[in-house]
Design a protein around this motif. Structure first.
Motif, PDB file in Angstrom:
ATOM      1  N   ARG A   9       0.851  -1.254  -0.039  1.00 20.15           N
ATOM      2  CA  ARG A   9       0.147   0.036  -0.075  1.00 20.15           C
ATOM      3  C   ARG A   9       0.835   1.407  -0.054  1.00 20.15           C
ATOM      4  O   ARG A   9       0.420   2.218  -0.760  1.00 20.15           O
ATOM      5  N   ASN A  10       2.042   1.329   0.773  1.00 18.89           N
ATOM      6  CA  ASN A  10       2.882   2.234   0.757  1.00 18.89           C
ATOM      7  C   ASN A  10       3.458   2.430  -0.558  1.00 18.89           C
ATOM      8  O   ASN A  10       3.763   3.763  -1.055  1.00 18.89           O
ATOM      9  N   LEU A  11       3.993   1.565  -1.252  1.00 18.99           N
ATOM     10  CA  LEU A  11       4.556   1.670  -2.360  1.00 18.99           C
ATOM     11  C   LEU A  11       3.736   2.145  -3.528  1.00 18.99           C
ATOM     12  O   LEU A  11       3.823   3.018  -4.524  1.00 18.99           O
ATOM     13  N   ILE A  12       2.251   2.080  -3.336  1.00 19.38           N
ATOM     14  CA  ILE A  12       1.181   2.465  -4.424  1.00 19.38           C
ATOM     15  C   ILE A  12       1.053   3.591  -4.089  1.00 19.38           C
ATOM     16  O   ILE A  12       1.065   4.670  -4.944  1.00 19.38           O
ATOM     17  N   ASP A  13       0.941   4.293  -2.916  1.00 18.12           N
ATOM     18  CA  ASP A  13       0.762   5.564  -2.532  1.00 18.12           C
ATOM     19  C   ASP A  13       2.119   6.293  -3.118  1.00 18.12           C
ATOM     20  O   ASP A  13       1.734   7.452  -3.607  1.00 18.12           O
ATOM     21  N   GLU A  14       3.341   6.063  -2.898  1.00 20.84           N
ATOM     22  CA  GLU A  14       4.401   6.459  -3.357  1.00 20.84           C
ATOM     23  C   GLU A  14       4.465   6.702  -4.850  1.00 20.84           C
ATOM     24  O   GLU A  14       4.687   7.611  -5.396  1.00 20.84           O
ATOM     25  N   THR A  15       4.026   5.765  -5.443  1.00 15.80           N
ATOM     26  CA  THR A  15       3.911   5.817  -6.858  1.00 15.80           C
ATOM     27  C   THR A  15       2.840   6.826  -7.442  1.00 15.80           C
ATOM     28  O   THR A  15       3.219   7.561  -8.511  1.00 15.80           O
ATOM     29  N   LEU A  16       1.544   6.840  -6.831  1.00 18.54           N
ATOM     30  CA  LEU A  16       0.517   7.962  -7.147  1.00 18.54           C
ATOM     31  C   LEU A  16       1.232   9.169  -7.014  1.00 18.54           C
ATOM     32  O   LEU A  16       0.969  10.199  -7.680  1.00 18.54           O
ATOM     33  N   GLN A  17       1.877   9.324  -5.789  1.00 21.47           N
ATOM     34  CA  GLN A  17       2.588  10.709  -5.455  1.00 21.47           C
ATOM     35  C   GLN A  17       3.694  11.374  -6.588  1.00 21.47           C
ATOM     36  O   GLN A  17       3.654  12.382  -7.124  1.00 21.47           O
ATOM     37  N   ILE A  18       4.478  10.236  -6.932  1.00 18.60           N
ATOM     38  CA  ILE A  18       5.345  10.627  -8.140  1.00 18.60           C
ATOM     39  C   ILE A  18       4.488  10.897  -9.497  1.00 18.60           C
ATOM     40  O   ILE A  18       4.909  11.884 -10.005  1.00 18.60           O
ATOM     41  N   GLN A  19       3.766  10.028  -9.710  1.00 17.32           N
ATOM     42  CA  GLN A  19       2.902  10.405 -10.784  1.00 17.32           C
ATOM     43  C   GLN A  19       2.346  11.497 -11.012  1.00 17.32           C
ATOM     44  O   GLN A  19       2.142  12.411 -12.079  1.00 17.32           O
ATOM     45  N   ALA A  20       1.646  12.039  -9.785  1.00 12.71           N
ATOM     46  CA  ALA A  20       0.785  13.239  -9.408  1.00 12.71           C
ATOM     47  C   ALA A  20       2.184  14.409  -9.863  1.00 12.71           C
ATOM     48  O   ALA A  20       1.725  15.484 -10.446  1.00 12.71           O
ATOM     49  N   ALA A  21       2.861  14.360  -9.072  1.00 14.60           N
ATOM     50  CA  ALA A  21       4.106  15.391  -9.329  1.00 14.60           C
ATOM     51  C   ALA A  21       4.534  15.494 -10.976  1.00 14.60           C
ATOM     52  O   ALA A  21       4.657  16.626 -11.411  1.00 14.60           O
ATOM     53  N   LYS A  22       4.805  14.220 -11.528  1.00 12.05           N
ATOM     54  CA  LYS A  22       4.863  14.551 -12.973  1.00 12.05           C
ATOM     55  C   LYS A  22       3.837  14.979 -13.638  1.00 12.05           C
ATOM     56  O   LYS A  22       4.157  15.912 -14.791  1.00 12.05           O
ATOM     57  N   ALA A  23       2.706  15.014 -13.384  1.00 18.42           N
ATOM     58  CA  ALA A  23       1.392  15.206 -14.040  1.00 18.42           C
ATOM     59  C   ALA A  23       1.465  17.028 -13.903  1.00 18.42           C
ATOM     60  O   ALA A  23       1.037  17.660 -14.675  1.00 18.42           O
ATOM     61  N   GLU A  24       1.990  17.379 -12.793  1.00 22.55           N
ATOM     62  CA  GLU A  24       2.077  18.836 -12.253  1.00 22.55           C
ATOM     63  C   GLU A  24       3.340  19.443 -12.925  1.00 22.55           C
ATOM     64  O   GLU A  24       3.714  20.621 -12.697  1.00 22.55           O
ATOM     65  N   GLU A  25       4.157  18.654 -13.907  1.00 23.58           N
ATOM     66  CA  GLU A  25       5.436  19.256 -14.551  1.00 23.58           C
ATOM     67  C   GLU A  25       6.345  19.522 -13.219  1.00 23.58           C
ATOM     68  O   GLU A  25       7.294  20.606 -13.472  1.00 23.58           O
ATOM     69  N   ILE A  26       6.309  18.868 -12.273  1.00 26.95           N
ATOM     70  CA  ILE A  26       7.497  18.969 -11.087  1.00 26.95           C
ATOM     71  C   ILE A  26       8.453  18.060 -11.263  1.00 26.95           C
ATOM     72  O   ILE A  26       8.361  16.876 -11.541  1.00 26.95           O
ATOM     73  N   GLU A  27       9.760  18.614 -11.489  1.00 25.99           N
ATOM     74  CA  GLU A  27      10.942  17.936 -11.974  1.00 25.99           C
ATOM     75  C   GLU A  27      11.898  17.706 -10.955  1.00 25.99           C
ATOM     76  O   GLU A  27      12.101  18.496 -10.007  1.00 25.99           O
ATOM     77  N   ILE A  28      12.016  16.344 -10.904  1.00 25.40           N
ATOM     78  CA  ILE A  28      13.002  15.786  -9.709  1.00 25.40           C
ATOM     79  C   ILE A  28      13.886  15.075 -10.521  1.00 25.40           C
ATOM     80  O   ILE A  28      14.284  14.012 -11.169  1.00 25.40           O
ATOM     81  N   THR A  29      15.346  15.903 -10.354  1.00 25.59           N
ATOM     82  CA  THR A  29      16.365  15.137 -10.936  1.00 25.59           C
ATOM     83  C   THR A  29      17.410  14.421 -10.353  1.00 25.59           C
ATOM     84  O   THR A  29      17.068  14.066  -9.190  1.00 25.59           O
ATOM     85  N   GLU A  30      17.927  13.572 -10.964  1.00 20.40           N
ATOM     86  CA  GLU A  30      18.894  12.754 -10.469  1.00 20.40           C
ATOM     87  C   GLU A  30      20.003  13.295  -9.426  1.00 20.40           C
ATOM     88  O   GLU A  30      20.054  12.487  -8.396  1.00 20.40           O
ATOM     89  N   ASN A  31      20.377  14.736  -9.681  1.00 20.20           N
ATOM     90  CA  ASN A  31      20.996  15.316  -8.864  1.00 20.20           C
ATOM     91  C   ASN A  31      20.538  15.407  -7.398  1.00 20.20           C
ATOM     92  O   ASN A  31      21.030  15.468  -6.426  1.00 20.20           O
ATOM     93  N   ASP A  32      19.228  15.912  -7.479  1.00 20.50           N
ATOM     94  CA  ASP A  32      18.356  16.026  -6.169  1.00 20.50           C
ATOM     95  C   ASP A  32      18.487  14.688  -5.483  1.00 20.50           C
ATOM     96  O   ASP A  32      18.714  14.960  -4.102  1.00 20.50           O
ATOM     97  N   ILE A  33      18.289  13.803  -6.141  1.00 24.12           N
ATOM     98  CA  ILE A  33      18.384  12.203  -5.485  1.00 24.12           C
ATOM     99  C   ILE A  33      19.826  12.002  -4.674  1.00 24.12           C
ATOM    100  O   ILE A  33      19.706  11.553  -3.718  1.00 24.12           O
ATOM    101  N   ASP A  34      20.585  12.330  -5.625  1.00 31.66           N
ATOM    102  CA  ASP A  34      21.939  11.995  -5.346  1.00 31.66           C
ATOM    103  C   ASP A  34      22.436  12.725  -4.037  1.00 31.66           C
ATOM    104  O   ASP A  34      23.332  12.286  -3.108  1.00 31.66           O
ATOM    105  N   LYS A  35      21.974  13.916  -3.995  1.00 28.56           N
ATOM    106  CA  LYS A  35      22.235  14.990  -2.699  1.00 28.56           C
ATOM    107  C   LYS A  35      21.808  14.079  -1.576  1.00 28.56           C
ATOM    108  O   LYS A  35      22.515  14.247  -0.679  1.00 28.56           O
ATOM    109  N   THR A  36      20.693  13.893  -1.497  1.00 26.98           N
ATOM    110  CA  THR A  36      20.046  13.214  -0.366  1.00 26.98           C
ATOM    111  C   THR A  36      20.588  11.719  -0.080  1.00 26.98           C
ATOM    112  O   THR A  36      21.069  11.391   1.192  1.00 26.98           O
ATOM    113  N   VAL A  37      21.104  11.189  -0.885  1.00 24.21           N
ATOM    114  CA  VAL A  37      21.533   9.794  -0.748  1.00 24.21           C
ATOM    115  C   VAL A  37      23.071   9.967  -0.182  1.00 24.21           C
ATOM    116  O   VAL A  37      23.382   9.311   0.640  1.00 24.21           O
TER     117      VAL A  37
END
Length: 451
Positions: free
Chosen positions: A105-133
């Motif tokens: 269920r959590n993964l489904i919610d996570e997927t929906l959140q990512i899809q909704a962000a893409k639909a709103e043209e919110i860009e999340i770059t690999e660099n954004d993720i790299d910094k947090t990692v």
């Protein structure tokens, strides 16, 4: 490594889980009678061939397809493995399926959140993720490459963490664009809260954590069962912060369920009644609230706008004596006894260095130490001490016996929260409520195919 990693990332189930499931599936397949088509008859294949070399990876099968995007069993197993790192023990067999379904269920919610962000043209770059990692790895004194190897050895993967980080960034930015930007708090509302704070001076306020599990008429019993299982796991020593991040459906999940300092009257009536009956360190069973169930943890307590001795900031010197490995308690007791006697007349912080020299001990000085951050037993001793006195010795033969010498104490005068601080809290409450509704709408409109 385990605890630090999970406090920054999340929880999940054991490496053995994924292996056991794969093994069980292969064993079940092996028990089925061979159904060979006639096209292989010319190959003269043995009925029970002996295999050489390494086994092929198990087939990755879809568990759910969310608006066309696949969530596989591997995704679930790797996220479960993160939970095991936090719990430092395998999930009981009778709990495994329930936890697995919650992770899905959590993964489904996570997927929906990512899809909704893409639909709103919110860009999340690999660099954004790299910094947090990189920040997460740094917190556990690892490079990202070292952390990736560690996770792989425990049945998880760096990909699973990167996916979770992407989901958290997506949801945070989506909230900022769709919810926070249209959430309004009036000046008169803020002032009303400030007036109430002034009127409630001396009353109790609490540092509260919350795990919220949503429920409706169609899943009431299942949601309650999930909340009760989470409560049972917490009672057995599970990390509240970790379980809040993994299972809470409130917007505070990203910060481990922390609601900050609140007065009971700021909470729904049923939660307010419960919190007033709790002491720091206590955990409530699931409480029925609007929209679901809440599990409440009271972490601390203080008086509104009233000086609290436990808010004092200390300057301390710690003097530690250590024993060779293998030293027994009986062997150490004479030294510990002399050390305890010497600390009774330590002679203030200036005498701490001489004490250390007499016992070949280590001295560590630390300032900006809040009384309330010390273990409860040490808080009680420190509150009764005068400047220059030392605590009773504490610790263990294995890790060292130590005392704290009180070098300074600065009392903290409580101040009324600023207009901006009150505004931020009210705004957070409204964003939290609207976020729950928004995620509910995403679930309602999604096309989810379970396999």
């Amino acid at each position: 490594m385990k605890k630090q990693l999970v406090s920054r990332i999340l929880l999940g189930a054991p490496l053995a889980v994924g292996v056991a499931l794969a093994s069980a599936a292969l064993a079940q397949d092996a028990q089925q009678p061979a159904q060979r088509p006639s096209s292989v008859s010319t190959l003269n294949l043995p009925a029970n061939p002996q295999l050489f070399g390494t086994a092929l990876p198990s087939v990755v099968k879809a568990t759910a397809i969310v608006n066309g995007e696949v969530i596989t069993q591997t995704d679930i197993d790797q996220r479960l493995a993160l939970l095991a790192l936090g719990a430092e023990s395998e999930i009981p067999a009778e709990e495994l399926e329930r936890v697995r379904q919650q992770v899905l269920r959590n993964l489904i919610d996570e997927t929906l959140q990512i899809q909704a962000a893409k639909a709103e043209e919110i860009e999340i770059t690999e660099n954004d993720i790299d910094k947090t990692v990189a920040r997460v790895a740094g917190n556990v004194k690892q490079t990202p490459e070292q952390m990736a190897s560690y996770l792989k050895s425990r049945g998880s993967s760096i990909r699973s963490i990167r996916r979770q980080i992407m989901g958290e960034i997506a949801w945070r930015r989506l909230q900022a664009k769709k919810i926070e930007s249209s959430t309004n708090v009036g000046d008169e509302e803020v002032q009303a809260v400030i007036n109430k704070l002034n009127a409630s001076k001396g009353s109790d306020e609490y540092r509260v954590g919350e795990i919220f599990v949503s429920a409706n008429s169609s899943n009431e019993e299942k949601s309650l069962a999930n909340a009760q299982q989470i409560y049972a796991a917490l009672q057995q020593g599970g990390s509240f912060v970790g379980y809040a991040r993994q299972f809470s459906e409130a917007s505070t999940a990203a910060v481990g369920g922390d609601l900050g300092w609140v007065r009971p009257e700021q909470l729904p009536d049923v939660l307010a009644t419960t919190v007033r009956q709790m002491r720091p360190g206590m955990l409530s069973p699931p409480i029925k609230v609007q929209g679901g169930y809440s599990i409440i943890a009271v972490q601390d307590q203080r008086k509104v706008l009233t000086a609290d001795p436990r808010s004092a900031v200390l300057t301390l010197k710690q003097v530690s004596i250590r024993f060779p490995q293998g030293t027994t308690r009986a062997q150490a007791e004479p030294t510990v006894g002399r050390f305890a006697a010497a600390t009774l007349n330590v002679g203030g912080c200036g005498g701490a260095d001489k004490l250390a020299a007499d016992f070949n001990a280590e001295v560590v000085e630390s300032d900006q130490v809040k009384v309330r951050d010390l273990p409860p037993a040490l808080q009680d001793m420190i509150l009764e001490m005068q400047i220059g006195q030392a605590t009773r010795p504490f610790g263990s033969i294995e890790e060292g016996v130590r005392v704290l010498v009180l070098c300074g104490r600065d009392e903290v005068d409580p101040t009324l929260p600023s207009f901006d601080q009150v505004y931020a809290q009210l705004n957070e409450e409204r964003v939290n409520l609207r976020s729950r509704r928004y995620l509910r709408d995403l679930r309602r409109d999604a096309v989810i195919d379970f396999r």
